[in-house]
Write a protein that holds these residues in place. Structure first.
Motif, PDB file in Angstrom:
ATOM      1  N   GLU A   1      19.556 -36.540   3.778  1.00  0.00           N
ATOM      2  CA  GLU A   1      18.645 -36.128   2.717  1.00  0.00           C
ATOM      3  C   GLU A   1      17.651 -35.064   3.197  1.00  0.00           C
ATOM      4  O   GLU A   1      17.110 -34.321   2.392  1.00  0.00           O
ATOM      5  CB  GLU A   1      17.900 -37.327   2.139  1.00  0.00           C
ATOM      6  CG  GLU A   1      18.802 -38.277   1.381  1.00  0.00           C
ATOM      7  CD  GLU A   1      19.592 -37.603   0.265  1.00  0.00           C
ATOM      8  OE1 GLU A   1      19.000 -36.832  -0.514  1.00  0.00           O
ATOM      9  OE2 GLU A   1      20.804 -37.834   0.192  1.00  0.00           O
ATOM     10  N   TYR A   2      17.427 -34.989   4.500  1.00  0.00           N
ATOM     11  CA  TYR A   2      16.501 -34.005   5.057  1.00  0.00           C
ATOM     12  C   TYR A   2      17.191 -32.732   5.528  1.00  0.00           C
ATOM     13  O   TYR A   2      16.549 -31.689   5.612  1.00  0.00           O
ATOM     14  CB  TYR A   2      15.714 -34.620   6.225  1.00  0.00           C
ATOM     15  CG  TYR A   2      14.847 -35.741   5.782  1.00  0.00           C
ATOM     16  CD1 TYR A   2      13.595 -35.495   5.245  1.00  0.00           C
ATOM     17  CD2 TYR A   2      15.297 -37.056   5.855  1.00  0.00           C
ATOM     18  CE1 TYR A   2      12.795 -36.535   4.800  1.00  0.00           C
ATOM     19  CE2 TYR A   2      14.497 -38.105   5.414  1.00  0.00           C
ATOM     20  CZ  TYR A   2      13.255 -37.830   4.894  1.00  0.00           C
ATOM     21  OH  TYR A   2      12.472 -38.861   4.449  1.00  0.00           O
ATOM     22  N   CYS A   3      18.473 -32.810   5.876  1.00  0.00           N
ATOM     23  CA  CYS A   3      19.122 -31.646   6.475  1.00  0.00           C
ATOM     24  C   CYS A   3      20.188 -30.993   5.608  1.00  0.00           C
ATOM     25  O   CYS A   3      20.714 -29.950   5.983  1.00  0.00           O
ATOM     26  CB  CYS A   3      19.681 -31.993   7.842  1.00  0.00           C
ATOM     27  SG  CYS A   3      20.919 -33.284   7.890  1.00  0.00           S
ATOM     28  N   LYS A   4      20.485 -31.543   4.459  1.00  0.00           N
ATOM     29  CA  LYS A   4      21.489 -30.919   3.595  1.00  0.00           C
ATOM     30  C   LYS A   4      20.955 -29.598   3.050  1.00  0.00           C
ATOM     31  O   LYS A   4      19.734 -29.373   3.043  1.00  0.00           O
ATOM     32  CB  LYS A   4      21.881 -31.867   2.462  1.00  0.00           C
ATOM     33  CG  LYS A   4      20.782 -32.146   1.467  1.00  0.00           C
ATOM     34  CD  LYS A   4      21.235 -33.162   0.439  1.00  0.00           C
ATOM     35  CE  LYS A   4      20.119 -33.477  -0.541  1.00  0.00           C
ATOM     36  NZ  LYS A   4      20.535 -34.508  -1.489  1.00  0.00           N
ATOM     37  N   PRO A   5      21.836 -28.724   2.616  1.00  0.00           N
ATOM     38  CA  PRO A   5      21.372 -27.455   2.056  1.00  0.00           C
ATOM     39  C   PRO A   5      20.383 -27.686   0.912  1.00  0.00           C
ATOM     40  O   PRO A   5      20.591 -28.540   0.063  1.00  0.00           O
ATOM     41  CB  PRO A   5      22.661 -26.811   1.539  1.00  0.00           C
ATOM     42  CG  PRO A   5      23.739 -27.416   2.395  1.00  0.00           C
ATOM     43  CD  PRO A   5      23.288 -28.825   2.646  1.00  0.00           C
ATOM     44  N   GLY A   6      19.283 -26.965   0.950  1.00  0.00           N
ATOM     45  CA  GLY A   6      18.254 -27.093  -0.068  1.00  0.00           C
ATOM     46  C   GLY A   6      17.224 -28.177   0.222  1.00  0.00           C
ATOM     47  O   GLY A   6      16.232 -28.298  -0.489  1.00  0.00           O
ATOM     48  N   ALA A   7      17.446 -28.972   1.252  1.00  0.00           N
ATOM     49  CA  ALA A   7      16.509 -30.037   1.624  1.00  0.00           C
ATOM     50  C   ALA A   7      15.386 -29.457   2.490  1.00  0.00           C
ATOM     51  O   ALA A   7      15.447 -28.291   2.889  1.00  0.00           O
ATOM     52  CB  ALA A   7      17.253 -31.143   2.364  1.00  0.00           C
ATOM     53  N   PRO A   8      14.385 -30.269   2.814  1.00  0.00           N
ATOM     54  CA  PRO A   8      13.246 -29.767   3.582  1.00  0.00           C
ATOM     55  C   PRO A   8      13.578 -29.225   4.980  1.00  0.00           C
ATOM     56  O   PRO A   8      12.879 -28.360   5.482  1.00  0.00           O
ATOM     57  CB  PRO A   8      12.329 -30.985   3.714  1.00  0.00           C
ATOM     58  CG  PRO A   8      12.725 -31.903   2.621  1.00  0.00           C
ATOM     59  CD  PRO A   8      14.182 -31.639   2.368  1.00  0.00           C
ATOM     60  N   ALA A   9      14.648 -29.715   5.614  1.00  0.00           N
ATOM     61  CA  ALA A   9      14.948 -29.296   6.987  1.00  0.00           C
ATOM     62  C   ALA A   9      16.442 -28.979   7.159  1.00  0.00           C
ATOM     63  O   ALA A   9      17.134 -29.610   7.952  1.00  0.00           O
ATOM     64  CB  ALA A   9      14.523 -30.380   7.964  1.00  0.00           C
ATOM     65  N   PRO A  10      16.958 -27.990   6.430  1.00  0.00           N
ATOM     66  CA  PRO A  10      18.379 -27.665   6.585  1.00  0.00           C
ATOM     67  C   PRO A  10      18.666 -27.260   8.020  1.00  0.00           C
ATOM     68  O   PRO A  10      17.882 -26.543   8.639  1.00  0.00           O
ATOM     69  CB  PRO A  10      18.598 -26.504   5.615  1.00  0.00           C
ATOM     70  CG  PRO A  10      17.247 -25.916   5.401  1.00  0.00           C
ATOM     71  CD  PRO A  10      16.279 -27.044   5.558  1.00  0.00           C
ATOM     72  N   GLY A  11      19.750 -27.763   8.558  1.00  0.00           N
ATOM     73  CA  GLY A  11      20.110 -27.489   9.945  1.00  0.00           C
ATOM     74  C   GLY A  11      19.559 -28.497  10.926  1.00  0.00           C
ATOM     75  O   GLY A  11      19.816 -28.411  12.122  1.00  0.00           O
ATOM     76  N   LEU A  12      18.815 -29.484  10.453  1.00  0.00           N
ATOM     77  CA  LEU A  12      18.249 -30.512  11.323  1.00  0.00           C
ATOM     78  C   LEU A  12      19.332 -31.179  12.170  1.00  0.00           C
ATOM     79  O   LEU A  12      19.091 -31.558  13.313  1.00  0.00           O
ATOM     80  CB  LEU A  12      17.516 -31.562  10.478  1.00  0.00           C
ATOM     81  CG  LEU A  12      16.880 -32.734  11.217  1.00  0.00           C
ATOM     82  CD1 LEU A  12      15.706 -32.249  12.071  1.00  0.00           C
ATOM     83  CD2 LEU A  12      16.409 -33.786  10.231  1.00  0.00           C
ATOM     84  N   GLU A  13      20.538 -31.286  11.617  1.00  0.00           N
ATOM     85  CA  GLU A  13      21.631 -31.949  12.345  1.00  0.00           C
ATOM     86  C   GLU A  13      22.022 -31.212  13.621  1.00  0.00           C
ATOM     87  O   GLU A  13      22.722 -31.756  14.470  1.00  0.00           O
ATOM     88  CB  GLU A  13      22.850 -32.145  11.433  1.00  0.00           C
ATOM     89  CG  GLU A  13      23.615 -30.890  11.114  1.00  0.00           C
ATOM     90  CD  GLU A  13      23.047 -30.055   9.985  1.00  0.00           C
ATOM     91  OE1 GLU A  13      23.724 -29.092   9.589  1.00  0.00           O
ATOM     92  OE2 GLU A  13      21.939 -30.341   9.484  1.00  0.00           O
TER      93      GLU A  13
END
Length: 91
Positions: free
Chosen positions: A27-39
């Motif tokens: 929920e935080y790293c998906k495209p459009g979320a607050p932290a895309p690329g967190l993964e």
């Protein structure tokens, strides 16, 4: 599949680092979320189902389960079974 070993370890690591089930991190790293690329941080996270933190009697995270090798739904099911066994042993 040998890749499942690394994926399972990354799911467990994700669960420990965020103190939440691994799929919650998506929920935080998906495209459009607050932290895309967190993964891509912390050596590579696995933000999909199969990782669960394990907590001691005081609520502190003491480890984690990481399951891989089946479908995500199967991995989640096996992780829940492992979690239930852990809970039964620690009561």
């Amino acid at each position: 599949m040998l890749a499942s070993i690394d994926i399972a370890m990354r799911k467990a690591s994700t669960a420990v680092l965020f103190q939440a089930n691994s799929e919650a991190v998506w929920e935080y790293c998906k495209p459009g979320a607050p932290a895309p690329g967190l993964e891509l941080t912390n050596g590579g996270l696995a933000p999909f189902g199969g990782g669960m933190p394990l907590r001691g009697p005081d609520g502190e995270v003491i480890g984690a389960l990481g399951v891989s090798g089946g479908t995500v739904a199967q991995d989640v099911e096996v992780a829940h079974a492992g979690f239930a066994a852990f809970e039964a042993l620690t009561r």
